[in-house]
Design a protein around this motif. Structure first.
Motif, PDB file in Angstrom:
ATOM      1  N   LEU A  56       0.829  -1.197   0.000  1.00 42.99           N
ATOM      2  CA  LEU A  56       0.000   0.000   0.000  1.00 42.99           C
ATOM      3  C   LEU A  56       0.873   1.261   0.000  1.00 42.99           C
ATOM      4  O   LEU A  56       0.606   2.208  -0.737  1.00 42.99           O
ATOM      5  CB  LEU A  56      -0.946   0.002   1.204  1.00 42.99           C
ATOM      6  CG  LEU A  56      -1.829   1.229   1.374  1.00 42.99           C
ATOM      7  CD1 LEU A  56      -2.727   1.445   0.149  1.00 42.99           C
ATOM      8  CD2 LEU A  56      -2.660   1.105   2.638  1.00 42.99           C
ATOM      9  N   ALA A  57       1.926   1.273   0.811  1.00 45.61           N
ATOM     10  CA  ALA A  57       2.846   2.420   0.852  1.00 45.61           C
ATOM     11  C   ALA A  57       3.487   2.641  -0.512  1.00 45.61           C
ATOM     12  O   ALA A  57       3.594   3.783  -0.989  1.00 45.61           O
ATOM     13  CB  ALA A  57       3.915   2.206   1.924  1.00 45.61           C
ATOM     14  N   ALA A  58       3.884   1.556  -1.157  1.00 40.70           N
ATOM     15  CA  ALA A  58       4.513   1.670  -2.482  1.00 40.70           C
ATOM     16  C   ALA A  58       3.530   2.200  -3.523  1.00 40.70           C
ATOM     17  O   ALA A  58       3.895   3.045  -4.354  1.00 40.70           O
ATOM     18  CB  ALA A  58       5.064   0.307  -2.910  1.00 40.70           C
ATOM     19  N   VAL A  59       2.294   1.734  -3.490  1.00 39.12           N
ATOM     20  CA  VAL A  59       1.286   2.205  -4.448  1.00 39.12           C
ATOM     21  C   VAL A  59       0.994   3.683  -4.221  1.00 39.12           C
ATOM     22  O   VAL A  59       0.940   4.471  -5.177  1.00 39.12           O
ATOM     23  CB  VAL A  59      -0.012   1.355  -4.345  1.00 39.12           C
ATOM     24  CG1 VAL A  59      -1.146   1.984  -5.120  1.00 39.12           C
ATOM     25  CG2 VAL A  59       0.256  -0.065  -4.839  1.00 39.12           C
ATOM     26  N   TYR A  60       0.832   4.079  -2.965  1.00 38.45           N
ATOM     27  CA  TYR A  60       0.581   5.497  -2.645  1.00 38.45           C
ATOM     28  C   TYR A  60       1.731   6.363  -3.163  1.00 38.45           C
ATOM     29  O   TYR A  60       1.508   7.373  -3.836  1.00 38.45           O
ATOM     30  CB  TYR A  60       0.416   5.661  -1.132  1.00 38.45           C
ATOM     31  CG  TYR A  60       0.123   7.089  -0.712  1.00 38.45           C
ATOM     32  CD1 TYR A  60      -1.141   7.456  -0.302  1.00 38.45           C
ATOM     33  CD2 TYR A  60       1.111   8.070  -0.721  1.00 38.45           C
ATOM     34  CE1 TYR A  60      -1.426   8.757   0.081  1.00 38.45           C
ATOM     35  CE2 TYR A  60       0.849   9.369  -0.347  1.00 38.45           C
ATOM     36  CZ  TYR A  60      -0.415   9.711   0.049  1.00 38.45           C
ATOM     37  OH  TYR A  60      -0.683  10.998   0.425  1.00 38.45           O
ATOM     38  N   ALA A  61       2.959   5.971  -2.835  1.00 36.57           N
ATOM     39  CA  ALA A  61       4.125   6.757  -3.249  1.00 36.57           C
ATOM     40  C   ALA A  61       4.260   6.791  -4.771  1.00 36.57           C
ATOM     41  O   ALA A  61       4.543   7.845  -5.348  1.00 36.57           O
ATOM     42  CB  ALA A  61       5.394   6.187  -2.611  1.00 36.57           C
ATOM     43  N   ALA A  62       4.049   5.654  -5.432  1.00 36.96           N
ATOM     44  CA  ALA A  62       4.171   5.601  -6.888  1.00 36.96           C
ATOM     45  C   ALA A  62       3.128   6.489  -7.572  1.00 36.96           C
ATOM     46  O   ALA A  62       3.444   7.194  -8.537  1.00 36.96           O
ATOM     47  CB  ALA A  62       4.047   4.159  -7.379  1.00 36.96           C
ATOM     48  N   LEU A  63       1.905   6.471  -7.076  1.00 32.81           N
ATOM     49  CA  LEU A  63       0.866   7.340  -7.641  1.00 32.81           C
ATOM     50  C   LEU A  63       1.217   8.818  -7.464  1.00 32.81           C
ATOM     51  O   LEU A  63       1.053   9.621  -8.385  1.00 32.81           O
ATOM     52  CB  LEU A  63      -0.486   7.073  -6.966  1.00 32.81           C
ATOM     53  CG  LEU A  63      -1.317   5.941  -7.510  1.00 32.81           C
ATOM     54  CD1 LEU A  63      -2.517   5.676  -6.600  1.00 32.81           C
ATOM     55  CD2 LEU A  63      -1.787   6.236  -8.919  1.00 32.81           C
ATOM     56  N   THR A  64       1.699   9.165  -6.290  1.00 32.26           N
ATOM     57  CA  THR A  64       2.049  10.562  -6.024  1.00 32.26           C
ATOM     58  C   THR A  64       3.225  11.004  -6.878  1.00 32.26           C
ATOM     59  O   THR A  64       3.172  12.061  -7.531  1.00 32.26           O
ATOM     60  CB  THR A  64       2.392  10.766  -4.535  1.00 32.26           C
ATOM     61  OG1 THR A  64       1.285  10.326  -3.744  1.00 32.26           O
ATOM     62  CG2 THR A  64       2.684  12.221  -4.232  1.00 32.26           C
ATOM     63  N   LEU A  65       4.281  10.225  -6.878  1.00 32.56           N
ATOM     64  CA  LEU A  65       5.484  10.583  -7.644  1.00 32.56           C
ATOM     65  C   LEU A  65       5.232  10.514  -9.143  1.00 32.56           C
ATOM     66  O   LEU A  65       5.735  11.341  -9.900  1.00 32.56           O
ATOM     67  CB  LEU A  65       6.652   9.686  -7.241  1.00 32.56           C
ATOM     68  CG  LEU A  65       7.148   9.892  -5.808  1.00 32.56           C
ATOM     69  CD1 LEU A  65       8.060   8.749  -5.380  1.00 32.56           C
ATOM     70  CD2 LEU A  65       7.843  11.230  -5.656  1.00 32.56           C
ATOM     71  N   GLY A  66       4.444   9.535  -9.571  1.00 26.36           N
ATOM     72  CA  GLY A  66       4.153   9.393 -10.994  1.00 26.36           C
ATOM     73  C   GLY A  66       3.311  10.534 -11.548  1.00 26.36           C
ATOM     74  O   GLY A  66       3.379  10.841 -12.735  1.00 26.36           O
ATOM     75  N   LEU A  67       2.536  11.144 -10.692  1.00 30.96           N
ATOM     76  CA  LEU A  67       1.703  12.287 -11.091  1.00 30.96           C
ATOM     77  C   LEU A  67       2.224  13.573 -10.446  1.00 30.96           C
ATOM     78  O   LEU A  67       1.456  14.482 -10.123  1.00 30.96           O
ATOM     79  CB  LEU A  67       0.246  12.036 -10.690  1.00 30.96           C
ATOM     80  CG  LEU A  67      -0.404  10.817 -11.337  1.00 30.96           C
ATOM     81  CD1 LEU A  67      -1.742  10.497 -10.687  1.00 30.96           C
ATOM     82  CD2 LEU A  67      -0.575  11.025 -12.827  1.00 30.96           C
ATOM     83  N   ALA A  68       3.548  13.629 -10.288  1.00 20.83           N
ATOM     84  CA  ALA A  68       4.208  14.706  -9.540  1.00 20.83           C
ATOM     85  C   ALA A  68       3.795  16.124  -9.921  1.00 20.83           C
ATOM     86  O   ALA A  68       3.643  16.951  -9.030  1.00 20.83           O
ATOM     87  CB  ALA A  68       5.725  14.555  -9.625  1.00 20.83           C
ATOM     88  N   PRO A  69       3.623  16.451 -11.158  1.00 20.01           N
ATOM     89  CA  PRO A  69       3.231  17.844 -11.425  1.00 20.01           C
ATOM     90  C   PRO A  69       1.914  18.236 -10.743  1.00 20.01           C
ATOM     91  O   PRO A  69       1.728  19.388 -10.387  1.00 20.01           O
ATOM     92  CB  PRO A  69       3.085  17.898 -12.951  1.00 20.01           C
ATOM     93  CG  PRO A  69       3.926  16.781 -13.453  1.00 20.01           C
ATOM     94  CD  PRO A  69       3.857  15.712 -12.397  1.00 20.01           C
TER      95      PRO A  69
END
Length: 161
Positions: free
Chosen positions: A13-26
Motif C-alpha cells: 500500500l505504501a509503495a502504491v501510494y508513493a508511486a501514484l504521487t510521484l508518478g503524477l508529480a506535477p
C-alpha cells in the motif's frame, strides 16, 4: 492474518501510494494540487490496519517534494491526522472529510510559509485550494472507487480481514 502478511500488505500500500504521487508529480505538489493517491486514505475508514501503510506511503511520496524535509514531516503528519479518526466515523462520506480538513489546514499553512506564494494568494485561499484538491481526491474519487471495490467479495475480504 499473520504479522508477515499485514506487513507485506502495508508495504505494498505504501509503495502504491508513493508511486501514484510521484508518478503524477506535477499535480501532487504545490499550492494547487490534486494528490490522487489520497483516494486510498479511505481504506483507513474500513480498517485501521491500513494506517501504517498510508502514513509510510505519504512519507515516501514526500521524498520527492520540492519542499524537502518540512513537507516530509508536516505532510506526513497532516495525512496521519486525517486518517487516524476515520475508522471511528459512521459513514465513508463523513470520514472522507477528515483528511480534507487536516491537509487543507496544515499543508495550506506550510505552503504559505515555504512556497513563496503570489501576494494575492492568502493563507485562507491556500487552505481552500489544498482542501478542494483533497476533497476531489478523497471525497469524490475515493468514495466512488471504494464503493466499487467493496462490491467485490475478494477485495472486501482482503481489505476487511
Amino acid at each position: 492474518m499473520g504479522k508477515e502478511t499485514w506487513l507485506l500488505r502495508n508495504a505494498l500500500l505504501a509503495a502504491v501510494y508513493a508511486a501514484l504521487t510521484l508518478g503524477l508529480a506535477p499535480l501532487s505538489y504545490g499550492p494547487i494540487q490534486i494528490r490522487f493517491s489520497e483516494c486510498l486514505t479511505l481504506l483507513a475508514f474500513y480498517n485501521p490496519k491500513w494506517i501504517p501503510g498510508l502514513t509510510a506511503g505519504c512519507f515516501l511520496a514526500n521524498l520527492g517534494s520540492p519542499f524537502g524535509l518540512p513537507d516530509m514531516l508536516l505532510g506526513t503528519l497532516a495525512t496521519f491526522l486525517g486518517i487516524w479518526p476515520m475508522h471511528r466515523m459512521k459513514n465513508p462520506l463523513l470520514a472522507s472529510l477528515c483528511p480534507v480538513v487536516s491537509n487543507g489546514v496544515l499543508i495550506g499553512a506550510e505552503l504559505d510559509v515555504l512556497a513563496a506564494l503570489p501576494p494575492d494568494l492568502s493563507l485562507g485561499a491556500a487552505m481552500v485550494y489544498i482542501g478542494a484538491g483533497e476533497c476531489l481526491s478523497v471525497t469524490v474519487l475515493g468514495n466512488l472507487l471504494l464503493k466499487m471495490v467493496m462490491k467485490n467479495e475478494t477485495c472486501r475480504k482482503i481489505l476487511m480481514e
